[in-house]
Write a protein that holds these residues in place. Structure first.
Motif, PDB file in Angstrom:
ATOM      1  N   GLU A 106      31.293  45.179  59.495  1.00  0.00           N
ATOM      2  CA  GLU A 106      30.547  44.027  58.812  1.00  0.00           C
ATOM      3  C   GLU A 106      31.095  43.638  57.442  1.00  0.00           C
ATOM      4  O   GLU A 106      30.510  42.664  57.096  1.00  0.00           O
ATOM      5  CB  GLU A 106      29.102  44.390  58.941  1.00  0.00           C
ATOM      6  N   ARG A 107      31.925  44.421  56.775  1.00  0.00           N
ATOM      7  CA  ARG A 107      32.308  44.271  55.363  1.00  0.00           C
ATOM      8  C   ARG A 107      33.415  43.306  55.539  1.00  0.00           C
ATOM      9  O   ARG A 107      34.404  43.598  56.489  1.00  0.00           O
ATOM     10  CB  ARG A 107      32.787  45.289  54.733  1.00  0.00           C
ATOM     11  N   LEU A 108      33.613  42.552  54.644  1.00  0.00           N
ATOM     12  CA  LEU A 108      34.763  41.360  54.580  1.00  0.00           C
ATOM     13  C   LEU A 108      35.550  41.722  53.239  1.00  0.00           C
ATOM     14  O   LEU A 108      34.774  41.213  52.126  1.00  0.00           O
ATOM     15  CB  LEU A 108      34.318  40.347  54.687  1.00  0.00           C
ATOM     16  N   PRO A 109      36.471  42.239  53.214  1.00  0.00           N
ATOM     17  CA  PRO A 109      37.340  42.829  51.751  1.00  0.00           C
ATOM     18  C   PRO A 109      37.572  41.521  51.250  1.00  0.00           C
ATOM     19  O   PRO A 109      38.207  40.683  52.023  1.00  0.00           O
ATOM     20  CB  PRO A 109      38.123  43.792  52.204  1.00  0.00           C
ATOM     21  N   ILE A 110      37.562  41.102  50.001  1.00  0.00           N
ATOM     22  CA  ILE A 110      37.934  39.954  49.373  1.00  0.00           C
ATOM     23  C   ILE A 110      38.572  40.344  47.976  1.00  0.00           C
ATOM     24  O   ILE A 110      37.778  41.133  47.251  1.00  0.00           O
ATOM     25  CB  ILE A 110      37.002  38.934  49.213  1.00  0.00           C
ATOM     26  N   THR A 111      39.510  39.973  47.517  1.00  0.00           N
ATOM     27  CA  THR A 111      39.954  40.137  46.155  1.00  0.00           C
ATOM     28  C   THR A 111      39.939  38.824  45.434  1.00  0.00           C
ATOM     29  O   THR A 111      40.588  37.757  45.988  1.00  0.00           O
ATOM     30  CB  THR A 111      41.340  40.505  46.363  1.00  0.00           C
ATOM     31  N   VAL A 112      39.597  38.608  44.207  1.00  0.00           N
ATOM     32  CA  VAL A 112      39.479  37.548  43.571  1.00  0.00           C
ATOM     33  C   VAL A 112      40.178  37.780  42.018  1.00  0.00           C
ATOM     34  O   VAL A 112      39.826  38.657  41.408  1.00  0.00           O
ATOM     35  CB  VAL A 112      37.996  37.036  43.262  1.00  0.00           C
ATOM     36  N   ALA A 113      41.209  36.963  41.864  1.00  0.00           N
ATOM     37  CA  ALA A 113      41.607  37.089  40.256  1.00  0.00           C
ATOM     38  C   ALA A 113      41.466  35.861  39.553  1.00  0.00           C
ATOM     39  O   ALA A 113      41.676  34.643  40.242  1.00  0.00           O
ATOM     40  CB  ALA A 113      43.298  37.476  40.700  1.00  0.00           C
ATOM     41  N   LEU A 114      40.813  36.016  38.266  1.00  0.00           N
ATOM     42  CA  LEU A 114      40.535  34.799  37.623  1.00  0.00           C
ATOM     43  C   LEU A 114      40.955  35.002  36.421  1.00  0.00           C
ATOM     44  O   LEU A 114      41.157  36.141  35.664  1.00  0.00           O
ATOM     45  CB  LEU A 114      39.111  34.627  37.437  1.00  0.00           C
ATOM     46  N   ASN A 115      41.171  33.842  35.477  1.00  0.00           N
ATOM     47  CA  ASN A 115      41.579  34.093  34.127  1.00  0.00           C
ATOM     48  C   ASN A 115      40.286  34.028  33.194  1.00  0.00           C
ATOM     49  O   ASN A 115      40.028  32.901  32.541  1.00  0.00           O
ATOM     50  CB  ASN A 115      42.458  32.543  33.881  1.00  0.00           C
ATOM     51  N   VAL A 116      39.705  35.268  33.184  1.00  0.00           N
ATOM     52  CA  VAL A 116      38.691  35.628  32.259  1.00  0.00           C
ATOM     53  C   VAL A 116      39.077  36.515  31.561  1.00  0.00           C
ATOM     54  O   VAL A 116      39.854  37.322  32.031  1.00  0.00           O
ATOM     55  CB  VAL A 116      37.523  35.739  33.193  1.00  0.00           C
ATOM     56  N   PRO A 117      38.385  37.124  30.338  1.00  0.00           N
ATOM     57  CA  PRO A 117      38.639  38.046  29.487  1.00  0.00           C
ATOM     58  C   PRO A 117      38.088  39.380  30.273  1.00  0.00           C
ATOM     59  O   PRO A 117      39.009  40.429  30.202  1.00  0.00           O
ATOM     60  CB  PRO A 117      38.038  37.939  28.169  1.00  0.00           C
ATOM     61  N   GLN A 118      37.101  39.651  31.038  1.00  0.00           N
ATOM     62  CA  GLN A 118      36.739  40.531  31.646  1.00  0.00           C
ATOM     63  C   GLN A 118      35.580  39.982  32.578  1.00  0.00           C
ATOM     64  O   GLN A 118      35.096  38.953  32.452  1.00  0.00           O
ATOM     65  CB  GLN A 118      36.233  41.662  30.675  1.00  0.00           C
ATOM     66  N   PHE A 119      35.106  40.836  33.449  1.00  0.00           N
ATOM     67  CA  PHE A 119      33.859  40.553  34.387  1.00  0.00           C
ATOM     68  C   PHE A 119      32.632  41.107  33.881  1.00  0.00           C
ATOM     69  O   PHE A 119      32.241  42.165  34.296  1.00  0.00           O
ATOM     70  CB  PHE A 119      34.191  41.129  36.057  1.00  0.00           C
ATOM     71  N   ASP A 120      32.191  40.458  33.131  1.00  0.00           N
ATOM     72  CA  ASP A 120      30.610  40.671  32.588  1.00  0.00           C
ATOM     73  C   ASP A 120      29.805  40.101  33.866  1.00  0.00           C
ATOM     74  O   ASP A 120      29.985  39.436  34.727  1.00  0.00           O
ATOM     75  CB  ASP A 120      30.530  40.378  31.151  1.00  0.00           C
ATOM     76  N   GLU A 121      28.455  40.215  33.379  1.00  0.00           N
ATOM     77  CA  GLU A 121      27.398  39.522  34.404  1.00  0.00           C
ATOM     78  C   GLU A 121      27.692  38.300  34.656  1.00  0.00           C
ATOM     79  O   GLU A 121      27.546  37.703  35.801  1.00  0.00           O
ATOM     80  CB  GLU A 121      25.841  39.978  33.847  1.00  0.00           C
ATOM     81  N   PRO A 122      27.639  37.213  33.492  1.00  0.00           N
ATOM     82  CA  PRO A 122      27.939  35.714  33.893  1.00  0.00           C
ATOM     83  C   PRO A 122      29.046  35.552  34.570  1.00  0.00           C
ATOM     84  O   PRO A 122      29.067  34.840  35.676  1.00  0.00           O
ATOM     85  CB  PRO A 122      27.870  35.267  32.465  1.00  0.00           C
ATOM     86  N   ALA A 123      30.180  36.333  34.423  1.00  0.00           N
ATOM     87  CA  ALA A 123      31.718  35.904  35.158  1.00  0.00           C
ATOM     88  C   ALA A 123      31.326  36.429  36.601  1.00  0.00           C
ATOM     89  O   ALA A 123      31.878  35.887  37.667  1.00  0.00           O
ATOM     90  CB  ALA A 123      32.633  36.737  34.456  1.00  0.00           C
ATOM     91  N   ILE A 124      30.755  37.360  36.796  1.00  0.00           N
ATOM     92  CA  ILE A 124      30.277  37.959  38.218  1.00  0.00           C
ATOM     93  C   ILE A 124      29.514  36.963  38.846  1.00  0.00           C
ATOM     94  O   ILE A 124      29.774  36.612  40.128  1.00  0.00           O
ATOM     95  CB  ILE A 124      29.740  39.295  38.177  1.00  0.00           C
ATOM     96  N   LEU A 125      28.498  36.739  38.353  1.00  0.00           N
ATOM     97  CA  LEU A 125      27.597  35.569  39.011  1.00  0.00           C
ATOM     98  C   LEU A 125      28.275  34.467  39.215  1.00  0.00           C
ATOM     99  O   LEU A 125      28.012  33.700  40.347  1.00  0.00           O
ATOM    100  CB  LEU A 125      26.287  35.278  37.968  1.00  0.00           C
ATOM    101  N   LYS A 126      29.125  33.778  38.502  1.00  0.00           N
ATOM    102  CA  LYS A 126      29.907  32.524  38.661  1.00  0.00           C
ATOM    103  C   LYS A 126      31.005  32.965  39.643  1.00  0.00           C
ATOM    104  O   LYS A 126      31.372  31.829  40.426  1.00  0.00           O
ATOM    105  CB  LYS A 126      30.584  32.114  37.467  1.00  0.00           C
TER     106      LYS A 126
END
Length: 126
Positions: free
Chosen positions: A80-100
């Motif tokens: 039931e799990r669907l693996p996904i990798t996301v690479a973004l041009n952000v400094p780090q993954f903080d709460e706002p970046a995760i939510l976006k």
């Protein structure tokens, strides 16, 4: 799952996620509910910054490419799990970046299996 809020401050269970690694890092592992091709799924997401991708290629002693592009890579389902990798041009993954990122995945209309690059190329130097 954490009790997250949308970037505008409104409570929305749609944007809840489970952090499987520490956040505020260049690489995080989270899970959240969503849909893919009309089916309910649990996204098993690994989020990377582009700088993290660059540093990993250097650590593996692989000649890094001249530029990196943001991408979404949807791997074959694992139950039931669907693996996904996301690479973004952000400094780090903080709460706002995760939510976006979660919102982006929820709103992306043409997601399919495989790698989908987007945005302008980004260059890094040592």
């Amino acid at each position: 799952m954490t009790d997250s809020r949308t970037p505008s401050g409104r409570h929305a269970s749609l944007y809840r996620y489970q952090a499987l690694s520490p956040i505020d890092q260049p690489q995080v592992h989270i899970r959240f509910a969503g849909t893919f091709e009309g089916n309910e799924v649990i996204w098993d997401a690994r989020l990377h910054t582009l700088r993290y991708e660059y540093e990993q290629s250097r650590l593996q002693q692989v000649l890094p490419p001249a530029t990196f592009r943001q991408y979404i890579y949807i791997h074959p389902a694992q139950g039931e799990r669907l693996p996904i990798t996301v690479a973004l041009n952000v400094p780090q993954f903080d709460e706002p970046a995760i939510l976006k990122t979660i919102i982006m995945i929820h709103n992306y209309k043409r997601l399919r299996f495989g790698r989908h690059e987007f945005g302008q190329p980004v260059s890094f130097s040592s």
